[in-house]
Motif scaffolding. Sequence first.
Motif, PDB file in Angstrom:
ATOM      1  N   PRO A  26     118.859  48.579   1.671  1.00 13.06           N
ATOM      2  CA  PRO A  26     120.314  48.370   1.792  1.00 13.06           C
ATOM      3  C   PRO A  26     121.063  48.476   0.465  1.00 13.06           C
ATOM      4  O   PRO A  26     122.191  48.969   0.419  1.00 13.06           O
ATOM      5  N   GLU A  27     120.425  48.008  -0.616  1.00 12.41           N
ATOM      6  CA  GLU A  27     121.151  48.036  -1.888  1.00 12.41           C
ATOM      7  C   GLU A  27     121.343  49.486  -2.364  1.00 12.41           C
ATOM      8  O   GLU A  27     122.380  49.829  -2.921  1.00 12.41           O
ATOM      9  N   PHE A  28     120.357  50.330  -2.101  1.00 13.53           N
ATOM     10  CA  PHE A  28     120.496  51.751  -2.449  1.00 13.53           C
ATOM     11  C   PHE A  28     121.669  52.362  -1.673  1.00 13.53           C
ATOM     12  O   PHE A  28     122.496  53.080  -2.247  1.00 13.53           O
ATOM     13  N   VAL A  29     121.733  52.054  -0.375  1.00 14.29           N
ATOM     14  CA  VAL A  29     122.820  52.600   0.445  1.00 14.29           C
ATOM     15  C   VAL A  29     124.169  52.093  -0.080  1.00 14.29           C
ATOM     16  O   VAL A  29     125.142  52.846  -0.163  1.00 14.29           O
ATOM     17  N   GLY A  30     124.213  50.804  -0.466  1.00 14.63           N
ATOM     18  CA  GLY A  30     125.443  50.247  -1.012  1.00 14.63           C
ATOM     19  C   GLY A  30     125.865  50.947  -2.289  1.00 14.63           C
ATOM     20  O   GLY A  30     127.025  51.355  -2.433  1.00 14.63           O
ATOM     21  N   VAL A  31     124.928  51.127  -3.200  1.00 15.31           N
ATOM     22  CA  VAL A  31     125.240  51.795  -4.480  1.00 15.31           C
ATOM     23  C   VAL A  31     125.649  53.243  -4.225  1.00 15.31           C
ATOM     24  O   VAL A  31     126.675  53.722  -4.729  1.00 15.31           O
ATOM     25  N   ALA A  32     124.859  53.945  -3.405  1.00 10.15           N
ATOM     26  CA  ALA A  32     125.151  55.363  -3.132  1.00 10.15           C
ATOM     27  C   ALA A  32     126.501  55.514  -2.445  1.00 10.15           C
ATOM     28  O   ALA A  32     127.287  56.405  -2.784  1.00 10.15           O
ATOM     29  N   GLY A  33     126.767  54.619  -1.487  1.00 10.14           N
ATOM     30  CA  GLY A  33     128.032  54.707  -0.757  1.00 10.14           C
ATOM     31  C   GLY A  33     129.231  54.546  -1.660  1.00 10.14           C
ATOM     32  O   GLY A  33     130.279  55.162  -1.452  1.00 10.14           O
ATOM     33  N   ASN A  34     129.092  53.718  -2.689  1.00 10.07           N
ATOM     34  CA  ASN A  34     130.205  53.481  -3.601  1.00 10.07           C
ATOM     35  C   ASN A  34     130.521  54.678  -4.494  1.00 10.07           C
ATOM     36  O   ASN A  34     131.632  54.780  -5.013  1.00 10.07           O
ATOM     37  N   ILE A  35     129.549  55.546  -4.699  1.00 14.41           N
ATOM     38  CA  ILE A  35     129.811  56.630  -5.667  1.00 14.41           C
ATOM     39  C   ILE A  35     129.761  58.042  -5.076  1.00 14.41           C
ATOM     40  O   ILE A  35     130.103  58.992  -5.768  1.00 14.41           O
ATOM     41  N   MET A  86     110.468  65.219  -2.230  1.00 13.98           N
ATOM     42  CA  MET A  86     110.682  63.783  -1.999  1.00 13.98           C
ATOM     43  C   MET A  86     109.625  62.936  -2.723  1.00 13.98           C
ATOM     44  O   MET A  86     109.948  62.009  -3.464  1.00 13.98           O
ATOM     45  N   PHE A  87     108.355  63.288  -2.507  1.00 13.40           N
ATOM     46  CA  PHE A  87     107.287  62.434  -3.034  1.00 13.40           C
ATOM     47  C   PHE A  87     107.028  62.645  -4.520  1.00 13.40           C
ATOM     48  O   PHE A  87     106.448  61.778  -5.174  1.00 13.40           O
ATOM     49  N   SER A  88     107.448  63.782  -5.056  1.00 12.73           N
ATOM     50  CA  SER A  88     107.167  64.027  -6.482  1.00 12.73           C
ATOM     51  C   SER A  88     107.976  63.102  -7.380  1.00 12.73           C
ATOM     52  O   SER A  88     107.737  63.043  -8.578  1.00 12.73           O
ATOM     53  N   GLN A  89     108.959  62.415  -6.823  1.00  6.79           N
ATOM     54  CA  GLN A  89     109.700  61.467  -7.654  1.00  6.79           C
ATOM     55  C   GLN A  89     109.373  60.019  -7.263  1.00  6.79           C
ATOM     56  O   GLN A  89     110.062  59.102  -7.704  1.00  6.79           O
ATOM     57  N   TYR A  90     108.356  59.862  -6.431  1.00  6.29           N
ATOM     58  CA  TYR A  90     107.945  58.518  -6.031  1.00  6.29           C
ATOM     59  C   TYR A  90     107.526  57.715  -7.264  1.00  6.29           C
ATOM     60  O   TYR A  90     106.833  58.241  -8.104  1.00  6.29           O
ATOM     61  N   PRO A  91     107.907  56.493  -7.428  1.00  9.79           N
ATOM     62  CA  PRO A  91     108.591  55.583  -6.506  1.00  9.79           C
ATOM     63  C   PRO A  91     110.097  55.502  -6.737  1.00  9.79           C
ATOM     64  O   PRO A  91     110.686  54.465  -6.444  1.00  9.79           O
ATOM     65  N   PHE A  92     110.712  56.560  -7.253  1.00  9.90           N
ATOM     66  CA  PHE A  92     112.146  56.463  -7.561  1.00  9.90           C
ATOM     67  C   PHE A  92     113.002  57.267  -6.582  1.00  9.90           C
ATOM     68  O   PHE A  92     112.646  58.390  -6.225  1.00  9.90           O
ATOM     69  N   PHE A  93     114.137  56.699  -6.201  1.00  7.68           N
ATOM     70  CA  PHE A  93     115.125  57.482  -5.460  1.00  7.68           C
ATOM     71  C   PHE A  93     115.751  58.504  -6.418  1.00  7.68           C
ATOM     72  O   PHE A  93     116.118  59.597  -6.019  1.00  7.68           O
ATOM     73  N   LEU A  94     115.896  58.087  -7.658  1.00 11.05           N
ATOM     74  CA  LEU A  94     116.514  58.941  -8.678  1.00 11.05           C
ATOM     75  C   LEU A  94     115.415  59.296  -9.688  1.00 11.05           C
ATOM     76  O   LEU A  94     114.957  58.441 -10.436  1.00 11.05           O
ATOM     77  N   GLY A 125     118.039  49.856 -11.490  1.00 16.70           N
ATOM     78  CA  GLY A 125     116.591  49.758 -11.664  1.00 16.70           C
ATOM     79  C   GLY A 125     115.887  49.309 -10.394  1.00 16.70           C
ATOM     80  O   GLY A 125     114.841  49.824 -10.032  1.00 16.70           O
ATOM     81  N   ARG A 126     116.485  48.354  -9.722  1.00 15.62           N
ATOM     82  CA  ARG A 126     115.801  47.853  -8.513  1.00 15.62           C
ATOM     83  C   ARG A 126     116.248  48.588  -7.250  1.00 15.62           C
ATOM     84  O   ARG A 126     115.452  48.796  -6.342  1.00 15.62           O
ATOM     85  N   SER A 127     117.555  48.969  -7.194  1.00 18.52           N
ATOM     86  CA  SER A 127     118.013  49.609  -5.950  1.00 18.52           C
ATOM     87  C   SER A 127     117.486  51.031  -5.822  1.00 18.52           C
ATOM     88  O   SER A 127     117.445  51.580  -4.720  1.00 18.52           O
ATOM     89  N   LEU A 128     117.089  51.631  -6.938  1.00 20.31           N
ATOM     90  CA  LEU A 128     116.598  53.008  -6.879  1.00 20.31           C
ATOM     91  C   LEU A 128     115.072  53.068  -6.851  1.00 20.31           C
ATOM     92  O   LEU A 128     114.487  54.112  -7.114  1.00 20.31           O
ATOM     93  N   SER A 129     114.458  51.945  -6.517  1.00 24.61           N
ATOM     94  CA  SER A 129     113.006  51.943  -6.391  1.00 24.61           C
ATOM     95  C   SER A 129     112.611  51.975  -4.917  1.00 24.61           C
ATOM     96  O   SER A 129     113.040  51.132  -4.128  1.00 24.61           O
ATOM     97  N   LEU A 130     111.797  52.954  -4.557  1.00 29.10           N
ATOM     98  CA  LEU A 130     111.338  53.068  -3.165  1.00 29.10           C
ATOM     99  C   LEU A 130     110.387  51.930  -2.782  1.00 29.10           C
ATOM    100  O   LEU A 130     110.104  51.735  -1.603  1.00 29.10           O
ATOM    101  N   GLU A 131     109.871  51.230  -3.785  1.00 27.91           N
ATOM    102  CA  GLU A 131     108.942  50.144  -3.476  1.00 27.91           C
ATOM    103  C   GLU A 131     109.653  48.810  -3.291  1.00 27.91           C
ATOM    104  O   GLU A 131     109.036  47.813  -2.920  1.00 27.91           O
ATOM    105  N   ASN A 132     110.959  48.812  -3.594  1.00 29.12           N
ATOM    106  CA  ASN A 132     111.726  47.575  -3.477  1.00 29.12           C
ATOM    107  C   ASN A 132     112.366  47.483  -2.086  1.00 29.12           C
ATOM    108  O   ASN A 132     113.565  47.655  -1.919  1.00 29.12           O
TER     109      ASN A 132
END
Lengths: 388, 539
Positions: A78-87, A317-325, A344-351
């Motif tokens: 959810p935090e990733f969606v929140g951050v992404a939605g804002n920008i 997708m997976f070559s940047q694991y564990p990062f969304f960015l 740092g935390r919202s762009l982590s796929l493990e979070n």
Amino acid sequence: MIPQVYYIALVFGIHIVAVNLGIALSTVTPLLKRRADLSGNAKLDELARRIFKVYAATYALAGVMGTAFTVFLLSFYPEFVGVAGNITLVPFAIAITSILVHFLAIVLYYYGWDTFPRNLHFASGIVLALTSYTIPLGFRLVFSFLNTPVGLRFDGKPYINVPEALLNPTFAPLYLKSILGALTFGSLFIMTLAALSSTRGGPSEERSLYSLSLNAALISMFLMLLLGPWYAMSLLSTPMKFDNIFRSFGWSVSGTGGGIDLGWLFAVKLVLILVQVYVLLRLTAFKGDPSFSQFKLSLLATLAAALTILSGEYLNMFSQYPFFLANLPLIASQVPEPWRKILGRSLSLENVSPLSNDPSLLLVTAAGILILLMAVGYFLYVVFFKRD
Amino acid sequence: MDLLSQWLNYPAAIDRMLSIIGIEIHWLILQYVLGLPLAITLALLLHARSKDEKWNMMAKTMTKALGIIFAVGAAAGTISEFGLVVIWPNLLEAAGRYIFFPLYAEVFAFLMEVTFIYLLVFGWSKMGVKAKITLSLLALFGAWFSGALIMSVNSYMVAPTGIVAAYDPSSGWKYEQGFPKVLLVVPNDVVKVLDVEKLSSLGMEVVSSGENGVSVLLPSKIVSRLVSEAWSNVKLGESVLSLVVRSESLVDLEDLLVKDVVDIIVTNTVRSVGYTTVTFLSPVYLGSILHALGSAVTVTGFTILGAYSLLLMRRKDEYYLAGLRFGALLSLIAILAQGLVFGHILGVQIAENNPEKLAAMEGTSNSILSLGRSLGIERLMSLIVYGSFDAKLPDYDSIRVDYCTLDGVPAISDCRPPLLIHYLYYAKTGLSLLLGLYALIYVLLIYRGGATSLSLLRINVLTPVVAQFVSFLGWAVREMGRKPWSIYGIMTVDVAHTVNPGDPLSYGLIALIMVCVVLVLILAVWKLLYGPSLREVRP
């Protein structure tokens, strides 16, 4: 890798294959219909209508899986969606507007078949085709931003400088490669349908469509072979991805050995591309009406093309694991606090969000997906194979 | 009082307008997605019992309609979803963090709807009547299950689980005691660093304690301030929270983001209540879901009545007459249930849990012309809502304008809901009464004969438009009446809003395209349903 990522990958994979097929089919349909109108060829008209019906099915499948993808994303991150939605208002607005116009075009094109004046109907077909290219424009802008965040600014709040973001080195090759991949896959798909029909004694229009699709697949495949290396080179700006894909082949930007080694997936993708090239060359050398063996070869190439798209997306997708960015570790020091911490935390796929990280939820999801895929299979059987 | 200005003065006016257009269009379409599967099932059951082909024809036409409408609804839903992501990202993030389950499960309900609705559409000629009844029931289940899930989230936004309102019908407003209050389960580790005495002096009430933590009722003005600070990335040291953290702990915690503290507490609260059930326990859920389904069936009923009246205006036929009777009867039953039972349940629940909204709906303010007061029905309303003539309706003018803020945070200048909804609510109620009365008279006319005069058929054609308008007004009262809150008692609209809003021109363009979607839907229905339905019956 955590299980949530697999769920997202599953629905995204089905979505993206359906979308790619849809791009090609929504391009081909208006062109075929126009040709049928101008030549007065009723059989070609019927052929175009059949392809359009297949397109409608792929559109529905893509829509459903796209919805599942966004809901999974929201629930797990959810935090990733929140951050992404804002920008990401501008890129998403491009995609949203295009989706809306595309939907309007589908409806108008469908209901306008044989009822609208020909030119008006063709115009709605052009809108249908064009918007199928502008939808991925918005989404690929987001994807390239997730490679390396060109245009990201902080002025008390984060925002994107859009003109700058368009100059993202990975944007143009990623977008163009996606489009050509879609056209290759779609051409092969139509070619296979035409070959099947031809083996069953279908009309000459289908044999002509077979040749046309073969040529289109050849051209788009050739162009894709040029664009592939361009995208690979653009990933030099994203060392983590580049290294995770090419490290096994002895190429590395950072020179470090960490991260997921996806060289095997890249090798699989290369083999799949080679299969398509081989089939296309074999079929080009063959003269005459397509027989059952040509159909089998076409089918093989189509399946290889679908899997190429899938493997390409998973590679991306997976070559940047564990990062969304992907470039997050590189730019982190330039990001002001508290955004450094938040990104740092919202762009982590493990979070994963704690509440959705419930094993029983994941189990129920797996069962639900299985049941629904079976239902979809039955649906396809009833619609396409069951007799009246 | 300038009612429109009051409504526009809440934050993010243009964004709210775009959301209204998007969500109302989706809502308009959803009426049929929820209502048609029931009508199809009933028609198929009638066909199975009577073997009369006209019921089968009717069910087939309605299935075709459902196929078209569902596709448009799915597209409109996708747009609404993206709209939420880019215009209200913080609200969506909060939903994704804490009340995600119904949204998550809705994916499966949606897949179920898609599969069974289109299996019915495309497999119509390939299945027997029993299989069609089974499929229509599955489609009905998928649609209503989907509606039940989404309504639970919306109900939570209207009155979150654990909210204690600020009104007592015998004594009046309770703002001085810190109400409205929100139930939170604070983890024991967090309790240890808090100054409980100070918090109690600010209105916090300890309800119970256990191994999950301490259950407290916290004044919503404190909750909304903390939520505002959370999404403004304020650190604990700069937060109002620092005033209630024990001084010995503050040194270690001052760099912590308020968002992290809020997250720990809300996550623990939701976990304690149950993350799969928390939204369904909203005190307004039962009334909301019944009212939403009732609305859908009512609109569908009147639409069937209108559609077959339109056909009868062109040609008299037994099949069209059967459709007309079916639509009239369904409308009457639905609107009676809606008005007498479902609407009442919801009204009572709103009165108990969101009294500020009730005050605005009833227009209990001296600054406007109150229709309830003018009609002399205030005491009747007290009886209906509270079960007693002596109970006092909440007085709008006594609502504290700052009850949702703490020392000016969040930045809301007037916490009272918009009085505009008073007129919307009364318009809705008045039109509903008229519709209900008309349905009753019309059904009586059907049984006495003579219900197919041209003038009556013309009125019938108008009824779906009125029914949709009533439904539109109902949703407007629900959504606009919640402002300035996005989640009542917890998150205000300025916090829910994006930090990078778009410009009015691009919003205008998107709104225009959305309106075009509706026009195209009408065109499609006309081409695919009206024309073929006329051709089905030979003169």
